[in-house]
Write a protein that holds these residues in place. Structure first.
Motif, PDB file in Angstrom:
ATOM      1  N   PHE A 378      61.905 -41.738  -1.293  1.00 47.63           N
ATOM      2  CA  PHE A 378      61.117 -41.522  -0.075  1.00 47.63           C
ATOM      3  C   PHE A 378      60.546 -42.847   0.423  1.00 47.63           C
ATOM      4  N   VAL A 379      60.489 -42.992   1.745  1.00 48.52           N
ATOM      5  CA  VAL A 379      59.752 -44.100   2.361  1.00 48.52           C
ATOM      6  C   VAL A 379      58.656 -43.503   3.255  1.00 48.52           C
ATOM      7  N   PRO A 380      57.596 -44.289   3.516  1.00 44.18           N
ATOM      8  CA  PRO A 380      56.401 -43.736   4.185  1.00 44.18           C
ATOM      9  C   PRO A 380      56.654 -43.259   5.617  1.00 44.18           C
ATOM     10  N   SER A 381      56.033 -42.159   5.970  1.00 41.78           N
ATOM     11  CA  SER A 381      56.036 -41.635   7.338  1.00 41.78           C
ATOM     12  C   SER A 381      54.669 -41.931   7.942  1.00 41.78           C
ATOM     13  N   VAL A 382      54.641 -42.733   8.988  1.00 48.03           N
ATOM     14  CA  VAL A 382      53.359 -43.090   9.607  1.00 48.03           C
ATOM     15  C   VAL A 382      52.657 -41.811  10.086  1.00 48.03           C
ATOM     16  N   GLY A 383      51.409 -41.626   9.650  1.00 53.17           N
ATOM     17  CA  GLY A 383      50.630 -40.449  10.054  1.00 53.17           C
ATOM     18  C   GLY A 383      51.137 -39.146   9.444  1.00 53.17           C
ATOM     19  N   GLY A 384      52.190 -39.230   8.636  1.00 57.11           N
ATOM     20  CA  GLY A 384      52.762 -38.022   8.034  1.00 57.11           C
ATOM     21  C   GLY A 384      53.536 -37.170   9.023  1.00 57.11           C
ATOM     22  N   HIS A 385      53.770 -37.697  10.251  1.00 55.17           N
ATOM     23  CA  HIS A 385      54.437 -36.884  11.274  1.00 55.17           C
ATOM     24  C   HIS A 385      55.932 -36.772  11.006  1.00 55.17           C
ATOM     25  N   SER A 386      56.482 -35.584  11.231  1.00 55.30           N
ATOM     26  CA  SER A 386      57.938 -35.398  11.182  1.00 55.30           C
ATOM     27  C   SER A 386      58.283 -34.165  12.005  1.00 55.30           C
ATOM     28  N   HIS A 387      59.575 -33.991  12.297  1.00 57.25           N
ATOM     29  CA  HIS A 387      60.045 -32.917  13.175  1.00 57.25           C
ATOM     30  C   HIS A 387      59.332 -33.019  14.522  1.00 57.25           C
ATOM     31  N   SER A 388      59.165 -34.232  14.981  1.00 52.75           N
ATOM     32  CA  SER A 388      58.470 -34.518  16.229  1.00 52.75           C
ATOM     33  C   SER A 388      58.853 -35.924  16.656  1.00 52.75           C
ATOM     34  N   PRO A 389      58.826 -36.207  17.967  1.00 52.27           N
ATOM     35  CA  PRO A 389      59.133 -37.579  18.402  1.00 52.27           C
ATOM     36  C   PRO A 389      58.130 -38.594  17.869  1.00 52.27           C
ATOM     37  N   ARG A 390      56.973 -38.118  17.372  1.00 47.24           N
ATOM     38  CA  ARG A 390      55.977 -39.044  16.823  1.00 47.24           C
ATOM     39  C   ARG A 390      56.395 -39.592  15.457  1.00 47.24           C
TER      40      ARG A 390
END
Ligand code: ZN
Length: 415
Positions: A378-390
């Protein structure tokens, strides 16, 4: 591993250029992508993958389940294949990293190994699995490849069978072909997948790499509270058997129970349906969707018992009958110890801090784990956002992840 191999790094410039080319296919105005399985953009992305691989001098193939593969024959004849991959399909209105990062990193690893003319004990294959996101049916590609696809998996695809058949047609596949993609476990040396975390643990701890220990198991149920329809104007509150009240008490109890007794797990009510579902009639029935996830079977069992008791308590309190319908479950998948150790060693060689963590989301790796040694990075997701354009991962983190994938692959392929 010899010195030359431990010093090997991916070509960060080429990796980024390839990633950006892919991100342009199905790009959305908000900076994400829209590539649901078998959509025009998804099929275009898959054609692009094969074309890009061919231009890089690599072999390509597509199997009966539509999995798209790029092969580098870098092992002796008849050697097993170490698979590296993820998926090019996305949820609607998605981000550009989920799945795509793992496929492009896998392709980059093959190009790097080819460029340096390395001979390994295994061949390497970069693979893009079909419909990971379940636009029609979850994991159809990885279930097909591992020989685990059953007729019931494709019985009720989302959106109906007709729509599914049309989609298969567009990709020149059929229900029958999905079942001929199975490979013998002996031909697979292992599977490694690089993926964004889709949560916020790595970002919060400021750690660049997560090594997945297991993928959580999921159980889902429909919990039906059965009461009595009554006139909303003439029936006093204390004389009602109001299914809406029981459902509400239960929904709150799900959160309380999981927070208190299973703090590292999650439970979700994503839908409630009331019948007859009108303003002026007391709800006769309320059907509540319940899903919960944990990284061990005993924890899942305990959650099932406790949440079942919470439903019974809520029903009793409002004098309701209760029916619990068992819908779906997938068991937790353990990642291979040796694969985890190879990823940890790769991090040490690259001087990258790492942490061990379960994955709360499902991945193709859970299907592969039942037939071959499997590991996930795993690599970091900024803000934990996923399944979204963010959805966003800082580019240096993507490069780190791809280098960890390269180094872990080299040690698993026993250079
Ligand atoms: Zn994914």
């Amino acid at each position: 591993m010899n010195k030359h191999a431990t010093d090997l790094r991916i070509d960060a410039g080429r990796f980024r250029a390839t990633f950006e080319e892919l991100a342009a296919i199905g790009a959305t105005p908000k900076g994400g992508v829209d590539r649901p399985a078998f959509s025009k953009a998804h099929l275009e992305a898959r054609r692009w993958l094969l074309e890009t691989a061919k231009q890089a001098g690599l072999e390509t193939s597509v199997d009966g389940a539509g999995n798209h593969s790029v092969l580098l024959r870098c092992g002796p004849p008849g050697a097993p294949i170490l698979l590296l991959g993820s998926h090019l399909d996305s949820v609607p209105n998605a981000g550009r990293y989920d799945g795509a990062l793992g496929v492009i990193a896998a392709l980059e690893v093959l190009q790097t190994v080819r460029q340096h003319g390395l001979s390994l004990a295994s061949h390497l294959e970069a693979i893009d699995f079909t419909d990971e996101e379940g636009h029609y049916t979850n994991f159809v590609g990885s279930l097909g490849l591992t020989g685990q696809l059953k007729a019931e998996h494709i019985q009720s695809p989302r959106g109906g069978r007709r729509r599914f058949h049309q989609a298969l047609n567009r990709a020149r596949l059929s229900e029958e072909s999905l079942f001929v993609a199975g490979r013998s476990p002996a031909s697979i040396a292992g599977y490694l997948e690089l993926h964004i975390e889709q949560g916020r643990r790595l970002v919060e701890q400021k750690v660049p790499i997560g090594i997945v220990t297991s993928i959580v198991g999921i159980r889902s149920f429909m919990v039906h509270f059965l009461g009595r329809a009554d006139h909303a104007g003439t029936t006093p509150l204390n004389l009602r058997r109001d299914a809406a009240q029981g459902a509400s008490a239960f929904i709150l109890a799900v959160r309380e129970t999981v927070l208190r007794e299973f703090p590292d797990c999650v439970g979700t009510v994503g839908n409630v349906t009331f019948e007859p579902g009108v303003f002026n009639v007391v709800a006769e029935t309320a059907s509540v969707s319940l899903e919960f996830r944990a990284d061990g079977v005993s924890k899942l069992d305990a959650m099932e018992t406790r949440l079942g008791q919470a439903a019974a308590d809520a029903a009793r309190r409002f004098e309701l009958d209760l029916e619990i319908e068992d819908l779906d479950s997938s068991p937790p998948a353990r990642m291979d110890e040796n694969a985890q150790a190879s990823i940890a060693q790769a991090c040490e060689r690259l001087d990258l801090e790492f942490m061990l963590m379960p994955s709360g989301a499902g991945h193709d790796a859970q299907c592969l784990a039942t037939v071959c040694p499997t590991g996930m990075i795993f690599v970091p997701s900024v803000g934990g956002h996923s399944h979204s354009p963010r959805e966003h991962t800082e580019w240096p983190d993507c490069v780190n992840g791809a280098n960890v994938l390269l180094q872990a692959a080299l040690s698993l392929a026993r250079l």
